[in-house]
Write a protein that holds these residues in place. Structure first.
Motif, PDB file in Angstrom:
ATOM      1  N   TRP A   1       5.538  47.291  48.791  1.00  0.00           N
ATOM      2  CA  TRP A   1       4.730  48.184  49.626  1.00  0.00           C
ATOM      3  C   TRP A   1       3.490  47.469  50.169  1.00  0.00           C
ATOM      4  O   TRP A   1       3.152  47.601  51.350  1.00  0.00           O
ATOM      5  N   SER A   2       2.832  46.713  49.311  1.00  0.00           N
ATOM      6  CA  SER A   2       1.657  45.960  49.759  1.00  0.00           C
ATOM      7  C   SER A   2       2.043  44.975  50.849  1.00  0.00           C
ATOM      8  O   SER A   2       1.308  44.799  51.838  1.00  0.00           O
ATOM      9  N   HIS A   3       3.206  44.353  50.674  1.00  0.00           N
ATOM     10  CA  HIS A   3       3.639  43.389  51.686  1.00  0.00           C
ATOM     11  C   HIS A   3       3.919  44.065  53.019  1.00  0.00           C
ATOM     12  O   HIS A   3       3.580  43.511  54.075  1.00  0.00           O
ATOM     13  N   ARG A   4       4.517  45.226  52.992  1.00  0.00           N
ATOM     14  CA  ARG A   4       4.826  45.902  54.254  1.00  0.00           C
ATOM     15  C   ARG A   4       3.541  46.212  55.024  1.00  0.00           C
ATOM     16  O   ARG A   4       3.493  46.087  56.255  1.00  0.00           O
ATOM     17  N   ILE A   5       2.490  46.580  54.308  1.00  0.00           N
ATOM     18  CA  ILE A   5       1.196  46.824  54.957  1.00  0.00           C
ATOM     19  C   ILE A   5       0.590  45.510  55.452  1.00  0.00           C
ATOM     20  O   ILE A   5       0.128  45.409  56.597  1.00  0.00           O
ATOM     21  N   ALA A   6       0.604  44.489  54.587  1.00  0.00           N
ATOM     22  CA  ALA A   6       0.048  43.187  54.972  1.00  0.00           C
ATOM     23  C   ALA A   6       0.800  42.597  56.155  1.00  0.00           C
ATOM     24  O   ALA A   6       0.194  41.996  57.059  1.00  0.00           O
ATOM     25  N   HIS A   7       2.109  42.769  56.183  1.00  0.00           N
ATOM     26  CA  HIS A   7       2.920  42.215  57.273  1.00  0.00           C
ATOM     27  C   HIS A   7       2.578  42.894  58.601  1.00  0.00           C
ATOM     28  O   HIS A   7       2.576  42.239  59.658  1.00  0.00           O
ATOM     29  N   ALA A   8       2.291  44.197  58.548  1.00  0.00           N
ATOM     30  CA  ALA A   8       1.901  44.909  59.773  1.00  0.00           C
ATOM     31  C   ALA A   8       0.595  44.330  60.323  1.00  0.00           C
ATOM     32  O   ALA A   8       0.462  44.108  61.539  1.00  0.00           O
TER      33      ALA A   8
ATOM     34  N   LEU B   1      -7.214  39.664  57.033  1.00  0.00           N
ATOM     35  CA  LEU B   1      -7.032  40.922  56.324  1.00  0.00           C
ATOM     36  C   LEU B   1      -5.659  40.974  55.654  1.00  0.00           C
ATOM     37  O   LEU B   1      -5.540  41.439  54.512  1.00  0.00           O
ATOM     38  N   ALA B   2      -4.654  40.485  56.358  1.00  0.00           N
ATOM     39  CA  ALA B   2      -3.311  40.446  55.783  1.00  0.00           C
ATOM     40  C   ALA B   2      -3.275  39.583  54.532  1.00  0.00           C
ATOM     41  O   ALA B   2      -2.663  39.944  53.515  1.00  0.00           O
ATOM     42  N   ARG B   3      -3.958  38.466  54.593  1.00  0.00           N
ATOM     43  CA  ARG B   3      -3.980  37.545  53.461  1.00  0.00           C
ATOM     44  C   ARG B   3      -4.736  38.148  52.272  1.00  0.00           C
ATOM     45  O   ARG B   3      -4.340  37.960  51.117  1.00  0.00           O
ATOM     46  N   VAL B   4      -5.800  38.872  52.551  1.00  0.00           N
ATOM     47  CA  VAL B   4      -6.568  39.517  51.473  1.00  0.00           C
ATOM     48  C   VAL B   4      -5.697  40.529  50.746  1.00  0.00           C
ATOM     49  O   VAL B   4      -5.659  40.577  49.508  1.00  0.00           O
ATOM     50  N   ILE B   5      -4.971  41.350  51.505  1.00  0.00           N
ATOM     51  CA  ILE B   5      -4.078  42.345  50.898  1.00  0.00           C
ATOM     52  C   ILE B   5      -3.030  41.645  50.046  1.00  0.00           C
ATOM     53  O   ILE B   5      -2.722  42.081  48.932  1.00  0.00           O
ATOM     54  N   SER B   6      -2.487  40.552  50.562  1.00  0.00           N
ATOM     55  CA  SER B   6      -1.474  39.791  49.837  1.00  0.00           C
ATOM     56  C   SER B   6      -2.016  39.258  48.514  1.00  0.00           C
ATOM     57  O   SER B   6      -1.353  39.333  47.470  1.00  0.00           O
ATOM     58  N   GLN B   7      -3.239  38.725  48.537  1.00  0.00           N
ATOM     59  CA  GLN B   7      -3.815  38.143  47.330  1.00  0.00           C
ATOM     60  C   GLN B   7      -4.201  39.206  46.305  1.00  0.00           C
ATOM     61  O   GLN B   7      -4.064  38.996  45.104  1.00  0.00           O
TER      62      GLN B   7
END
Length: 222
Positions: free
Chosen positions: A36-43, A52-58
């Motif tokens: 789920w986190s990846h789907r948000i980060a990928h968007a 921001l995507a990288r922060v969510i991923s980390q």
């Protein structure tokens, strides 16, 4: 996206017999949280909000132990079981109905640019601790055995085991995608059995030659 979220929950019940309730799955399954986190980060990644995507991923990596680069493309009904130590690289592409287990790495082989991570086609199962490295393709309906290191293309409907990974089953038929990923052929053990059989045969032949030599020597003495 919400449809994908719902499918992500449903696939847990299909693949994990330990899942008991929706509340338990939603609150306690780290593999689901990572997806789920990846789907948000990928968007965000697709919107070129890379930081921001990288922060969510980390943040997801910190809480789940699963590292998925926000640039990776993941299809529907992706399932990560006991996902601690899973690593999925930036240019990795994963199809639909793919299952992977803990310690799996879908990584690169160096510092090359462009497409440098694997493409995993539909209905693939990658067992515990397997490493799939480089810009290679794992064909549909294939299985990668636990602890294998795959460095070459894998044809569809194949089973791969060993270091380096070798195709041990490819019969053109669909290989059932189940959880019995430890019950796979062992080419090293098979070769050892063949060598043992050859050694036994050589010992029998040597014994026969010795017997013939004793008989010949006995006649010559007479």
């Amino acid at each position: 996206m919400f449809k994908k979220f719902k499918e992500d929950v449903e696939v847990v019940f299909e693949q994990d017999p330990a899942a008991r309730s929706y509340l338990e799955v939603i609150l306690t399954y780290s593999g689901l949280h990572a997806i789920w986190s990846h789907r948000i980060a990928h968007a965000f990644f697709n919107s070129k909000l890379f930081f921001l995507a990288r922060v969510i991923s980390q943040v997801s990596r910190f809480f789940t132990g699963i590292e998925i680069h926000p640039g990776a493309k993941i299809g529907r009904r992706f399932f990560i079981d006991h996902g601690m130590g899973v690593v999925i690289g930036e240019t990795c592409e994963i199809g639909d109905n793919v299952t992977i287990y803990q310690g799996v790495t879908l990584g690169g082989t160096g510092k090359e640019k462009g497409k440098r991570h694997p493409t995993i086609k539909d209905n693939v199962l990658i067992a515990t601790g397997a490493k799939v490295l480089g810009s290679i393709t794992v064909g549909e309906n294939s299985k990668i055995g636990g602890g294998s290191v795959v460095l070459k293309e894998v044809p569809p409907n194949s089973t791969v085991v060993g270091i380096p990974g070798r195709v041990v089953i490819q019969d053109g038929k669909r290989i059932n995608k189940d959880l019995n990923h430890c019950d796979l052929p062992d080419p090293v053990a098979d070769r050892l059995k063949e060598m043992q059989a050859e050694l036994s045969q050589l010992q029998e032949e040597l014994f026969e030659l010795k017997e013939e030599g004793i008989k010949v020597n006995g006649h010559s003495n007479l």
